[in-house]
Design an enzyme around this catalytic site. Structure first.
Site, PDB file in Angstrom:
ATOM      1  N   GLN A  82     -47.302  28.081 -20.060  1.00 60.35           N
ATOM      2  CA  GLN A  82     -48.306  29.215 -19.919  1.00 60.35           C
ATOM      3  C   GLN A  82     -49.644  29.136 -20.319  1.00 60.35           C
ATOM      4  OE1 GLN A  82     -45.808  32.612 -22.034  1.00 60.35           O
ATOM      5  NE2 GLN A  82     -44.805  30.704 -22.522  1.00 60.35           N
ATOM      6  N   HIS A 100     -50.148  30.206 -15.831  1.00 54.37           N
ATOM      7  CA  HIS A 100     -50.920  31.208 -15.975  1.00 54.37           C
ATOM      8  C   HIS A 100     -52.637  30.669 -15.534  1.00 54.37           C
ATOM      9  CE1 HIS A 100     -48.552  33.348 -19.144  1.00 54.37           C
ATOM     10  NE2 HIS A 100     -47.938  33.499 -17.947  1.00 54.37           N
ATOM     11  N   CYS A 133     -69.006  32.796  -5.608  1.00 53.37           N
ATOM     12  CA  CYS A 133     -68.229  32.239  -4.516  1.00 53.37           C
ATOM     13  C   CYS A 133     -69.134  31.378  -3.421  1.00 53.37           C
ATOM     14  CB  CYS A 133     -67.257  33.285  -3.892  1.00 53.37           C
ATOM     15  SG  CYS A 133     -66.356  32.807  -2.376  1.00 53.37           S
ATOM     16  N   CYS A 136     -68.317  33.297   0.186  1.00 54.89           N
ATOM     17  CA  CYS A 136     -68.893  34.711   0.652  1.00 54.89           C
ATOM     18  C   CYS A 136     -70.008  35.054  -0.419  1.00 54.89           C
ATOM     19  CB  CYS A 136     -67.760  35.650   0.496  1.00 54.89           C
ATOM     20  SG  CYS A 136     -67.258  36.041  -1.295  1.00 54.89           S
ATOM     21  N   GLY A 172     -43.307  26.658 -28.978  1.00 56.71           N
ATOM     22  CA  GLY A 172     -44.621  27.197 -29.159  1.00 56.71           C
ATOM     23  C   GLY A 172     -44.882  28.406 -28.210  1.00 56.71           C
ATOM     24  N   SER A 174     -44.301  32.600 -28.169  1.00 53.67           N
ATOM     25  CA  SER A 174     -43.807  33.954 -28.859  1.00 53.67           C
ATOM     26  C   SER A 174     -42.691  34.622 -27.859  1.00 53.67           C
ATOM     27  CB  SER A 174     -44.897  34.970 -29.176  1.00 53.67           C
ATOM     28  OG  SER A 174     -45.743  35.406 -27.974  1.00 53.67           O
ATOM     29  N   ASN A 198     -40.238  26.335 -32.797  1.00 56.95           N
ATOM     30  CA  ASN A 198     -41.374  27.349 -33.215  1.00 56.95           C
ATOM     31  C   ASN A 198     -41.595  27.294 -34.681  1.00 56.95           C
ATOM     32  OD1 ASN A 198     -42.954  29.833 -33.279  1.00 56.95           O
ATOM     33  ND2 ASN A 198     -42.502  30.037 -31.329  1.00 56.95           N
ATOM     34  N   GLU A 200     -41.825  30.070 -36.200  1.00 54.92           N
ATOM     35  CA  GLU A 200     -41.225  31.169 -36.376  1.00 54.92           C
ATOM     36  C   GLU A 200     -40.214  31.638 -35.571  1.00 54.92           C
ATOM     37  OE1 GLU A 200     -44.858  33.336 -37.021  1.00 54.92           O
ATOM     38  OE2 GLU A 200     -44.638  34.424 -35.126  1.00 54.92           O
ATOM     39  N   ALA A 216     -44.566  21.761 -33.375  1.00 57.11           N
ATOM     40  CA  ALA A 216     -44.039  21.223 -32.079  1.00 57.11           C
ATOM     41  C   ALA A 216     -44.667  19.659 -32.382  1.00 57.11           C
ATOM     42  CB  ALA A 216     -44.759  21.710 -31.029  1.00 57.11           C
TER      43      ALA A 216
HETATM   44  N1  APR Z   1     -45.648  24.402 -33.484  1.00 60.12           N
HETATM   45  C1  APR Z   1     -44.698  25.174 -32.744  1.00 60.12           C
HETATM   46  N2  APR Z   1     -45.026  26.645 -32.711  1.00 60.12           N
HETATM   47  C2  APR Z   1     -46.085  27.349 -33.127  1.00 60.12           C
HETATM   48  C3  APR Z   1     -47.088  26.266 -33.615  1.00 60.12           C
HETATM   49  C4  APR Z   1     -46.945  24.938 -33.647  1.00 60.12           C
HETATM   50  N3  APR Z   1     -47.776  23.956 -34.117  1.00 60.12           N
HETATM   51  N4  APR Z   1     -48.116  27.021 -33.852  1.00 60.12           N
HETATM   52  C5  APR Z   1     -47.922  28.177 -33.546  1.00 60.12           C
HETATM   53  N5  APR Z   1     -46.745  28.423 -32.951  1.00 60.12           N
HETATM   54  C6  APR Z   1     -45.945  29.605 -32.349  1.00 60.12           C
HETATM   55  C7  APR Z   1     -46.312  30.922 -33.022  1.00 60.12           C
HETATM   56  O1  APR Z   1     -45.308  31.228 -33.751  1.00 60.12           O
HETATM   57  C8  APR Z   1     -45.913  31.679 -31.952  1.00 60.12           C
HETATM   58  O2  APR Z   1     -44.649  32.165 -31.715  1.00 60.12           O
HETATM   59  O3  APR Z   1     -46.506  29.565 -30.930  1.00 60.12           O
HETATM   60  C9  APR Z   1     -46.364  31.018 -30.621  1.00 60.12           C
HETATM   61  C10 APR Z   1     -47.805  31.448 -29.733  1.00 60.12           C
HETATM   62  O4  APR Z   1     -47.397  32.621 -29.508  1.00 60.12           O
HETATM   63  P1  APR Z   1     -48.693  33.439 -28.716  1.00 60.12           P
HETATM   64  O5  APR Z   1     -50.021  33.175 -29.330  1.00 60.12           O
HETATM   65  O6  APR Z   1     -48.247  34.717 -28.135  1.00 60.12           O
HETATM   66  O7  APR Z   1     -48.860  32.486 -27.305  1.00 60.12           O
HETATM   67  P2  APR Z   1     -47.763  32.272 -26.018  1.00 60.12           P
HETATM   68  O8  APR Z   1     -46.640  32.836 -26.097  1.00 60.12           O
HETATM   69  O9  APR Z   1     -48.493  31.198 -25.328  1.00 60.12           O
HETATM   70  O10 APR Z   1     -48.646  33.594 -25.056  1.00 60.12           O
HETATM   71  C11 APR Z   1     -48.090  33.808 -23.859  1.00 60.12           C
HETATM   72  O11 APR Z   1     -49.575  35.575 -23.479  1.00 60.12           O
HETATM   73  O12 APR Z   1     -51.853  36.252 -24.165  1.00 60.12           O
HETATM   74  C12 APR Z   1     -50.994  35.743 -22.937  1.00 60.12           C
HETATM   75  O13 APR Z   1     -51.537  34.584 -20.932  1.00 60.12           O
HETATM   76  C13 APR Z   1     -51.404  34.334 -22.412  1.00 60.12           C
HETATM   77  O14 APR Z   1     -50.151  32.683 -21.910  1.00 60.12           O
HETATM   78  C14 APR Z   1     -50.494  33.588 -22.616  1.00 60.12           C
HETATM   79  C15 APR Z   1     -49.252  34.508 -22.999  1.00 60.12           C
END
Ligand code: APR
Length: 230
Positions: A82, A100, A133, A136, A172, A174, A198, A200, A216
């Site tokens: 992503q 993305h 662009c 255009c 990594g 959410s 993750n 959390e 990670a």
């Molecule tokens: N190792 C593992 N996990 C981690 C670490 C780490 N070092 N640091 C943070 N995290 C986890 C957090 O606990 C969280 O669950 O990574 C996750 C990051 O979540 P988000 O910030 O929500 O990012 P993501 O899931 O990639 O967002 C998805 O949302 O905003 C849009 O397009 C954007 O691609 C993005 C999409």
């Protein structure tokens, strides 16, 4: 499947973490087509800031392990991300699927025939004269998927194909932004073992076969060593 957490150790801000981008910025002001229509200079200023930030970052151990796995002839590891920072690419990941888009690519905002396909531009600087662009003359925009926009159908099809796998590792993320967050369930329905790494718990932890609470950049090298030790 990777998310912003994989790049956190490289210094790239996540979106929803304690220092996450969406804590200080409003996505509706910066990451939607209507925000760009309303104030393209503001949106470009923000993407220029993110590009400069990412340019100062290096891939970390998590990117490196996944890149090595993707290069293995014997094991078919496909990385779906992503992330728009292209740190996976810089680490040498093969056949990366970017759901993305990329901070380093731009395309025509009007979607003119010639400008609809994104082109790479790692050097553009955002000044008074916003990027245009070349086909255009209309405004050019970052080639990232904004809220409310559909993903590229070809990328979704490749990610869905990759979800026919033995092991689906979600790292990594959410796991709340769809359709990316839906692939783990698709893989599980096709018989894959689901593992999560993750810091959390996430909604994916509830149905994962294994959920490892850890960073990670620590867990992936350990997993790599364990796999190498056989
Ligand atoms: N190792 C593992 N996990 C981690 C670490 C780490 N070092 N640091 C943070 N995290 C986890 C957090 O606990 C969280 O669950 O990574 C996750 C990051 O979540 P988000 O910030 O929500 O990012 P993501 O899931 O990639 O967002 C998805 O949302 O905003 C849009 O397009 C954007 O691609 C993005 C999409």
């Amino acid at each position: 499947m990777t998310g912003a957490g994989v790049s956190a150790a490289s210094g790239v801000p996540t979106f929803r973490g304690p220092e996450g981008l969406w804590r200080s910025f409003r996505p509706e002001d910066l990451a939607t087509p209507s925000a760009f229509e309303r104030d393209p200079a503001l949106v470009w200023e923000w993407y220029a800031w993110r590009r400069a930030k990412v340019a100062s970052c290096q891939p970390n151990a998590a990117h490196e392990v996944l890149a090595r796995w993707s290069q293995h002839e014997s094991t078919q590891v496909r990385v779906v991300t992503q992330n728009v920072d292209d740190l996976h690419l810089r680490a040498g990941t093969r056949d990366l699927i970017r759901l993305h888009g990329s901070l380093w690519e731009i395309k025509c905002f009007n979607g003119c025939a010639a400008g609809v396909r994104a082109w790479r531009d790692e050097v553009l600087t955002v000044t008074e004269r916003l990027p245009r662009c070349p086909h255009c003359g209309g405004l050019a925009r970052p080639a990232v998927v904004w809220f409310g926009e559909s993903l590229d159908a070809a990328d979704v099809a490749r990610a869905s194909q990759a979800a026919s796998c033995d092991v689906f590792l979600t790292v990594g993320t959410s796991a709340i932004v769809y359709p990316a967050a839906g692939f783990a369930r698709i893989a599980q329905a096709r018989g894959a073992f689901i593992a999560e790494i993750n810091l959390e718990q996430t909604p994916a932890s509830a149905f994962a076969d294994a959920a490892v609470l850890g960073a990670a950049e620590d867990v992936l090298p350990t997993l790599d060593q364990l796999l190498a030790a056989g």
